[in-house]
Design an enzyme around this catalytic site. Sequence first.
Site, short mmCIF file in Angstrom:
data_model
loop_
_atom_site.label_atom_id
_atom_site.label_comp_id
_atom_site.label_asym_id
_atom_site.label_seq_id
_atom_site.Cartn_x
_atom_site.Cartn_y
_atom_site.Cartn_z
N LYS A 85 1.13 -1.35 0.52
CA LYS A 85 0.02 -0.07 -0.37
C LYS A 85 1.22 1.24 -0.35
O LYS A 85 1.28 1.09 0.71
CB LYS A 85 -1.01 0.15 1.34
CG LYS A 85 -2.08 1.32 0.87
CD LYS A 85 -2.74 1.35 2.52
CE LYS A 85 -2.17 2.60 3.13
NZ LYS A 85 -1.91 4.08 2.80
N GLU A 141 10.59 0.78 9.86
CA GLU A 141 11.64 1.97 9.68
C GLU A 141 10.63 3.00 9.98
O GLU A 141 9.84 3.69 9.48
CB GLU A 141 11.66 1.53 8.82
CG GLU A 141 13.25 2.15 8.79
CD GLU A 141 13.07 3.71 7.72
OE1 GLU A 141 13.24 4.95 8.94
OE2 GLU A 141 13.13 4.14 6.89
N GLY A 191 3.86 2.91 13.81
CA GLY A 191 4.57 1.82 14.08
C GLY A 191 4.58 1.18 15.12
O GLY A 191 4.31 -0.29 15.94
N GLY A 234 7.62 4.15 8.50
CA GLY A 234 6.42 5.83 8.76
C GLY A 234 6.53 6.37 9.52
O GLY A 234 7.72 6.52 9.86
N SER A 235 5.83 6.41 10.56
CA SER A 235 5.34 7.31 11.92
C SER A 235 6.13 6.43 13.21
O SER A 235 5.71 5.35 12.90
CB SER A 235 4.39 8.24 11.71
OG SER A 235 3.21 7.98 11.88
N THR A 236 5.70 7.04 13.25
CA THR A 236 6.72 6.21 15.17
C THR A 236 5.25 5.81 15.46
O THR A 236 4.77 4.59 15.75
CB THR A 236 7.68 6.57 16.26
OG1 THR A 236 9.22 6.76 14.92
CG2 THR A 236 7.41 5.59 17.36
N GLU A 266 10.19 14.72 15.88
CA GLU A 266 10.80 14.99 14.11
C GLU A 266 9.61 15.86 13.32
O GLU A 266 8.48 16.24 13.64
CB GLU A 266 10.61 13.60 13.80
CG GLU A 266 11.20 13.58 12.34
CD GLU A 266 10.57 11.73 11.57
OE1 GLU A 266 9.68 11.60 11.63
OE2 GLU A 266 11.73 11.46 10.66
N CYS A 284 13.50 10.62 7.01
CA CYS A 284 13.64 10.32 8.44
C CYS A 284 15.15 10.35 9.11
O CYS A 284 15.27 10.75 10.20
CB CYS A 284 12.95 8.46 8.32
SG CYS A 284 14.12 7.37 6.58
#
Length: 478
Positions: free
Chosen positions: A181, A255, A238, A233-235, A386, A289
């Site tokens: 996706k 990641e 995740g 993607g974002s933490t 971030e 990132c």
Amino acid sequence: MNFEYAAAPESRSVVKIDPVYGHFINGKWVNGSAHFNSINPATEEVLSSISLGTAADVDAAVKAARNAFDKSWSKLSGGERGKYLFRIARIMQERAREFAVLETLDNGKPIRESRDVDVPLSAAHFFYHAGWADKLEYAGVETTTAPHGVVGQIIPWNFPLLMLAWKVAPALATGNTVVLKPAETTSLTALLFAQVCQQAGLPDGVVNIVTGDGSTGSAIVNHPGIDKIAFTGSTDVGKLIARAVAPTNKSLTLELGGKGANIVFGDAAIDETVEGIVNGIFFNQGHVCCAGSRLILQESIADEVLEKLKRRMDKIRVGDPLDKNTDLGAINSAEQLAKIRELTAAGEAEGAGRWSANCELPENGFWFAPTIFTGVTQAHRIAREEIFGPVLSVLTFRTPAEAIEKANNTPFGLSAGIWSEKGSNILWATQQLRAGVIWANTFNKFDPASPFGGYKESGWGREGGRHGLSAYLKGSAK
Ligand code: NAI
Ligand code: MG
């Protein structure tokens, strides 16, 4: 003074964008039941209407991937799989200009970067992994050489085609089939990649692409027919995925975000360092990132570096991403621009000194001038969170030990940079830094043979190189 450059726009006539796209399932195009627009963030022009994947679409894609795994893909030798990967890599090279223009239109990144970085590196990932397909038993992996089966892959919008390549190439080389996706703002190059799979004669169902948003991603994560999830993607997302996968047998690689420290020692070559700082934070609008988003300067050279950095930043050309002279393109979305504005406002409110390059921003689209904050302390949000934009937070240090302490004082641990003319300084610092990738006297260099990944909240597992192969083979850690 700035030289005036005549406009040098790349032609957009090399790409054909359909008004509506369906999902790519089992080698066919399947129109979705609902759609959303993909826009050009540099102009806000609607480029196309993209299908919003439902749980039923994901289910169809998983069934196709399972069928392809059982009936065709797992039956092929590594050498035969490798031929398909080589073919895909060659077609990506042949259609490189089309991919580059499409990526720039859909993402907002400068054509100079999509043409010279994203597309060639994507092809390189397929070439590299094509070479491994028949040599897995010699790769020295700490896992078996058997594939998981069906892998679900969810990717972000900052390097749409490149993140697809990082995910799809190792999955296919190791014998897995894929349901991928793309991110909702940047689906178009993944859909062009689907056409490349058809052109390469890849068996139906080996690669399936379902477009959509977080709900589509969640349907992939929670589908019981998937054996492994790979996410970038974002933490925050995740962590959600880690929770969802924890009670299952699925393998997982993550990641996630970063807040990379770029440390400049007093003996560094200043002019080269300034170029490296610019590349570290302004490459891809800072939507990286592993960006060098915290500049940690030794006090003895801080004033000189900052003066030269500001002079250099005033020369960064911001504007039309399709213009070959452009250095900094558009921010990917209105949401991301709002996030950058919120964090930079917090930086000012918390007392850091803000300086932005003197540049004219286009009227339409989403733009942010290259910006630095000086006088940043560890407690400031702009030192900890971030920002994912063209914004650099500058801290200073006196002793090397203080530099390391500041660099490691973060929940992340993806990347770091060291600038010094002394090899012993570099070796010492690399051993102290808790980061997955450390660059010395350079920044943002990527190679498919080099493993990439993070410590702490930057993620689990590695992508690329031999380490990245293991993640797609049975026996890999969760
Ligand atoms: P995001 O993490 O929401 O999106 C990344 C991908 O995950 C997209 O394909 C999205 O559709 C999908 N997704 C969203 N929610 C999901 C869920 N519940 N389950 C499964 N998949 C889901 O990132 P977003 O909101 O676009 O960006 C927010 C921030 O995240 C950025 O400002 C940046 O700080 C960070 N980020 C980091 C990236 C990296 O490369 N490490 C890439 C993108 C964003
Ligand atoms: Mg778009």
